[in-house]
Design a protein around this motif. Structure first.
Motif, PDB file in Angstrom:
ATOM      1  N   THR A   8      14.073  88.851 -63.109  1.00  0.00           N
ATOM      2  CA  THR A   8      15.055  88.540 -64.339  1.00  0.00           C
ATOM      3  C   THR A   8      14.448  89.262 -65.623  1.00  0.00           C
ATOM      4  O   THR A   8      14.976  88.901 -66.808  1.00  0.00           O
ATOM      5  CB  THR A   8      15.375  87.046 -64.391  1.00  0.00           C
ATOM      6  OG1 THR A   8      13.913  86.508 -64.652  1.00  0.00           O
ATOM      7  CG2 THR A   8      16.005  86.523 -63.311  1.00  0.00           C
ATOM      8  N   ILE A  78      21.910  85.855 -66.341  1.00  0.00           N
ATOM      9  CA  ILE A  78      20.810  86.574 -65.580  1.00  0.00           C
ATOM     10  C   ILE A  78      19.936  85.404 -65.371  1.00  0.00           C
ATOM     11  O   ILE A  78      19.124  85.255 -64.213  1.00  0.00           O
ATOM     12  CB  ILE A  78      20.049  87.871 -66.204  1.00  0.00           C
ATOM     13  CG1 ILE A  78      19.117  88.440 -65.166  1.00  0.00           C
ATOM     14  CG2 ILE A  78      19.235  87.322 -67.436  1.00  0.00           C
ATOM     15  CD1 ILE A  78      19.921  88.898 -63.965  1.00  0.00           C
ATOM     16  N   GLU A  79      19.525  84.396 -66.187  1.00  0.00           N
ATOM     17  CA  GLU A  79      18.606  83.305 -65.639  1.00  0.00           C
ATOM     18  C   GLU A  79      19.154  82.601 -64.440  1.00  0.00           C
ATOM     19  O   GLU A  79      18.239  81.788 -63.974  1.00  0.00           O
ATOM     20  CB  GLU A  79      18.587  82.337 -66.987  1.00  0.00           C
ATOM     21  CG  GLU A  79      17.884  82.870 -68.059  1.00  0.00           C
ATOM     22  CD  GLU A  79      16.525  83.712 -68.016  1.00  0.00           C
ATOM     23  OE1 GLU A  79      15.707  83.312 -67.358  1.00  0.00           O
ATOM     24  OE2 GLU A  79      16.275  84.893 -68.579  1.00  0.00           O
ATOM     25  N   VAL A  81      20.614  83.891 -61.856  1.00  0.00           N
ATOM     26  CA  VAL A  81      20.977  84.815 -60.767  1.00  0.00           C
ATOM     27  C   VAL A  81      20.184  84.221 -59.393  1.00  0.00           C
ATOM     28  O   VAL A  81      21.035  84.582 -58.283  1.00  0.00           O
ATOM     29  CB  VAL A  81      20.546  86.317 -61.003  1.00  0.00           C
ATOM     30  CG1 VAL A  81      19.082  86.500 -61.124  1.00  0.00           C
ATOM     31  CG2 VAL A  81      21.297  87.146 -59.828  1.00  0.00           C
ATOM     32  N   ASN A  82      19.046  83.858 -59.508  1.00  0.00           N
ATOM     33  CA  ASN A  82      18.456  83.517 -58.317  1.00  0.00           C
ATOM     34  C   ASN A  82      18.969  82.287 -57.642  1.00  0.00           C
ATOM     35  O   ASN A  82      18.861  81.857 -56.467  1.00  0.00           O
ATOM     36  CB  ASN A  82      16.765  83.316 -58.516  1.00  0.00           C
ATOM     37  CG  ASN A  82      16.157  84.682 -58.640  1.00  0.00           C
ATOM     38  OD1 ASN A  82      16.408  85.833 -57.886  1.00  0.00           O
ATOM     39  ND2 ASN A  82      15.411  85.088 -59.922  1.00  0.00           N
ATOM     40  N   PRO A 101      21.178  94.288 -60.329  1.00  0.00           N
ATOM     41  CA  PRO A 101      21.201  94.202 -61.581  1.00  0.00           C
ATOM     42  C   PRO A 101      22.109  95.390 -62.176  1.00  0.00           C
ATOM     43  O   PRO A 101      22.182  96.377 -61.753  1.00  0.00           O
ATOM     44  CB  PRO A 101      19.935  94.383 -62.295  1.00  0.00           C
ATOM     45  CG  PRO A 101      19.086  95.053 -61.175  1.00  0.00           C
ATOM     46  CD  PRO A 101      19.855  94.828 -59.857  1.00  0.00           C
TER      47      PRO A 101
END
Length: 140
Positions: A8, A78-79, A81-82, A101
């Motif tokens: 990220t 994006i924070e 995404v995992n 990404p």
């Protein structure tokens, strides 16, 4: 087995969708599962944005199989995404999933080096990204 993670801290494109999810399927049974899977995914992560659904493939698409796509929405996501990757991994039912990404490094790097695969990787047609880059350069 734990799900792989996306970095990220990459140079994401500012003000744009930070990542894409591509879920590939073959045949009617997988397509039906994929449709339900997409509905569940969008219900679980309401901030994701639905993209296209392709029942067939095109010779000029980088995606060689039917697939659906979902977008990561706002840059700040994006924070998260995992968390999405973990859910996809636990619920994909054998489907191949590409999460990549959208960075300043370009499509080739994003779809190869920085990509996260769940299940069997699909041979994305990287030459299409190279051709797009050449065409854009020729037009400038």
């Amino acid at each position: 087995m734990p799900a792989p993670k996306m970095d990220t801290n990459l140079p994401f494109l500012l003000g744009q969708n930070p990542f894409d999810v591509h879920v590939y399927f073959k045949g009617d049974a997988e397509a039906a599962f994929a449709a339900t899977f997409k509905t569940r995914l969008l219900a679980r992560f309401v901030w994701l944005k639905a993209g296209r659904w392709n029942d067939s493939t095109s010779r000029i698409s980088p995606h060689p199989l039917p697939m659906f796509e979902v977008f990561g929405g706002e840059t700040k996501n994006i924070e998260k995404v995992n968390e999405v990757i973990e859910w996809l991994n636990a619920n994909r039912g054998g489907l191949s999933v590409l999460i990549h990404p959208n960075t300043t490094n370009g499509n080739v790097q994003d779809h190869c080096v920085h990509a996260v695969w769940l299940g069997q990787p699909v041979a994305v047609r990287m030459w299409i990204f190279h051709a797009q880059t050449s065409i854009k350069a020729a037009l400038v």
